[in-house]
Motif scaffolding. Sequence first.
Motif, mmCIF file in Angstrom:
data_model
loop_
_atom_site.group_PDB
_atom_site.id
_atom_site.type_symbol
_atom_site.label_atom_id
_atom_site.label_comp_id
_atom_site.label_asym_id
_atom_site.label_seq_id
_atom_site.Cartn_x
_atom_site.Cartn_y
_atom_site.Cartn_z
ATOM 1 N N ASP A 222 0.784 -1.247 -0.279
ATOM 2 C CA ASP A 222 -0.027 -0.054 -0.022
ATOM 3 C C ASP A 222 0.823 1.377 0.048
ATOM 4 N N TRP A 223 2.036 1.209 0.612
ATOM 5 C CA TRP A 223 3.078 2.328 0.736
ATOM 6 C C TRP A 223 4.505 1.623 0.465
ATOM 7 N N HIS A 224 5.288 2.677 -0.354
ATOM 8 C CA HIS A 224 6.556 2.496 -0.532
ATOM 9 C C HIS A 224 7.520 3.444 -0.067
ATOM 10 N N ILE A 225 8.424 3.361 0.679
ATOM 11 C CA ILE A 225 9.358 4.442 1.226
ATOM 12 C C ILE A 225 10.586 4.242 0.733
ATOM 13 N N ASP A 226 10.992 5.367 -0.146
ATOM 14 C CA ASP A 226 12.351 5.212 -0.655
ATOM 15 C C ASP A 226 12.924 6.754 -0.570
ATOM 16 N N SER A 227 14.361 6.676 -0.795
ATOM 17 C CA SER A 227 15.362 7.600 -0.996
ATOM 18 C C SER A 227 15.754 7.883 -2.292
ATOM 19 N N ASN A 228 15.193 7.254 -3.318
ATOM 20 C CA ASN A 228 15.845 7.187 -4.617
ATOM 21 C C ASN A 228 14.928 7.885 -5.605
ATOM 22 N N SER A 229 14.873 8.981 -6.110
ATOM 23 C CA SER A 229 13.994 9.829 -6.858
ATOM 24 C C SER A 229 13.575 9.027 -8.210
ATOM 25 N N GLU A 230 14.502 8.260 -8.933
ATOM 26 C CA GLU A 230 14.380 7.354 -10.094
ATOM 27 C C GLU A 230 13.346 6.365 -9.701
ATOM 28 N N ILE A 231 13.663 5.481 -8.635
ATOM 29 C CA ILE A 231 12.776 4.451 -8.297
ATOM 30 C C ILE A 231 11.417 4.754 -7.898
ATOM 31 N N THR A 232 11.466 5.827 -7.234
ATOM 32 C CA THR A 232 10.091 6.390 -6.495
ATOM 33 C C THR A 232 9.252 6.791 -8.148
ATOM 34 N N SER A 233 9.820 7.485 -9.040
ATOM 35 C CA SER A 233 9.094 7.962 -10.226
ATOM 36 C C SER A 233 8.743 6.517 -10.949
ATOM 37 N N GLN A 234 9.620 5.489 -11.093
ATOM 38 C CA GLN A 234 9.221 4.475 -11.696
ATOM 39 C C GLN A 234 8.027 3.826 -11.227
ATOM 40 N N ILE A 239 2.257 1.699 -7.382
ATOM 41 C CA ILE A 239 2.061 1.806 -5.989
ATOM 42 C C ILE A 239 1.172 2.670 -5.716
ATOM 43 N N LYS A 240 -0.028 2.478 -4.846
ATOM 44 C CA LYS A 240 -1.142 3.471 -4.361
ATOM 45 C C LYS A 240 -0.245 4.618 -3.656
ATOM 46 N N TYR A 241 0.531 4.461 -2.701
ATOM 47 C CA TYR A 241 1.131 5.841 -2.022
ATOM 48 C C TYR A 241 2.612 5.676 -1.936
ATOM 49 N N GLN A 242 3.362 6.482 -1.948
ATOM 50 C CA GLN A 242 4.908 6.410 -1.773
ATOM 51 C C GLN A 242 5.383 7.576 -0.968
ATOM 52 N N LEU A 243 6.335 7.508 -0.325
ATOM 53 C CA LEU A 243 7.097 8.360 0.739
ATOM 54 C C LEU A 243 8.427 8.716 0.188
ATOM 55 N N HIS A 244 8.791 9.902 -0.310
ATOM 56 C CA HIS A 244 9.992 9.978 -0.957
ATOM 57 C C HIS A 244 11.001 10.822 0.332
ATOM 58 N N ILE A 245 11.960 10.185 0.678
ATOM 59 C CA ILE A 245 12.808 10.647 1.687
ATOM 60 C C ILE A 245 13.967 11.290 1.048
ATOM 61 N N ARG A 252 6.973 17.191 -4.941
ATOM 62 C CA ARG A 252 6.271 15.960 -5.201
ATOM 63 C C ARG A 252 6.401 15.449 -6.623
ATOM 64 N N LEU A 253 6.918 14.129 -6.829
ATOM 65 C CA LEU A 253 7.308 13.721 -8.081
ATOM 66 C C LEU A 253 6.019 13.099 -8.827
ATOM 67 N N ALA A 254 4.828 12.910 -7.979
ATOM 68 C CA ALA A 254 3.457 12.547 -8.650
ATOM 69 C C ALA A 254 2.354 12.797 -7.357
ATOM 70 N N SER A 255 1.273 12.685 -7.852
ATOM 71 C CA SER A 255 0.204 13.108 -6.938
ATOM 72 C C SER A 255 -0.017 12.278 -5.632
ATOM 73 N N ASN A 256 0.535 10.747 -6.092
ATOM 74 C CA ASN A 256 0.389 9.911 -5.039
ATOM 75 C C ASN A 256 1.846 9.610 -4.265
ATOM 76 N N VAL A 257 2.676 10.567 -4.435
ATOM 77 C CA VAL A 257 3.787 10.567 -3.725
ATOM 78 C C VAL A 257 4.226 11.697 -2.896
ATOM 79 N N PHE A 258 4.333 11.430 -1.420
ATOM 80 C CA PHE A 258 4.714 12.428 -0.512
ATOM 81 C C PHE A 258 6.166 12.612 -0.183
#
Length: 270
Positions: A222-234, A239-245, A252-258
């Motif tokens: 339901d959530w993925h947490i990552d610090s790599n912007s490329e992986i977060t974008s891909q 993935i429903k929600y993501q948290l970019h550290i 924000r990289l996308a509407s579902n990325v915090f």
Amino acid sequence: MADNSKDDLLQLVKRISAFLTVKMANLFTITFQKLDLFSVGALAGLAVAIIFTWKIFPNAPQRRQPKRQPARASSSGVNVQAAAAESSGASASSEDLRAQDVIDDFFQPVKPTLAQIVRQKLCEGRKVTCRILGVVLEETSPEELQLKATVKSSVLEVLLEITKFCDLYLMERVLDDESEKRVLLALGEAGILASGGLIKDKVLFCSTEIGRTSFVRQLEPDWHIDSNSEITSQLARFIKYQLHISPSRPERLASNVFCSTSLEHFFGCV
């Protein structure tokens, strides 16, 4: 004296009822579908305050009944009436203040617990995947893991809270087996791999970033947490929600990325 005490109590109850009528009218205009944890906490606090108020009523100080004065000249009678009116006004003002204090206590904001914050922030998500480097560990690169692995003390409380109601998976790219052992040892010493929480089998390692992306897609969290912007974008499409550290707090990289500077900061722990 008993009659005066009952009158005082009755007046106080009437004032509190007037205040509560306004407050309760505002509260119940909110539909039950929109009630969140803070609203429920406020209602619970209101119930406790009501019980507390009824407990303190019997201890309400009784006013001493003034002694009757013999009839005197008309000027003296005017002075007595003025003094009585002033005393009555002061008493009413004091009761108003006391009633207002009780109402203020009713509606003190209720601070949510960390468990409530975590569940609210994650939108009740039941499965979470999370990168280790830069999020759980102080180290930010696989090369650093060849030397040491240090769990961030500030992230422990949040991470342990997530494991209580989420199916959590940690994952990272490593350059050798020693790095993998070093990470598991650090997690174990920090208490993250404790009984009932995160288990060793849910700490995943791979040799490439593509491998980490595959882990996430296969687990379908339901959530993925990552610090790599490329992986977060891909992963944004899957993935429903993501948290970019990121320390720089990018857009924000996308509407579902915090975005947040750290995991603990996202949950208000710093």
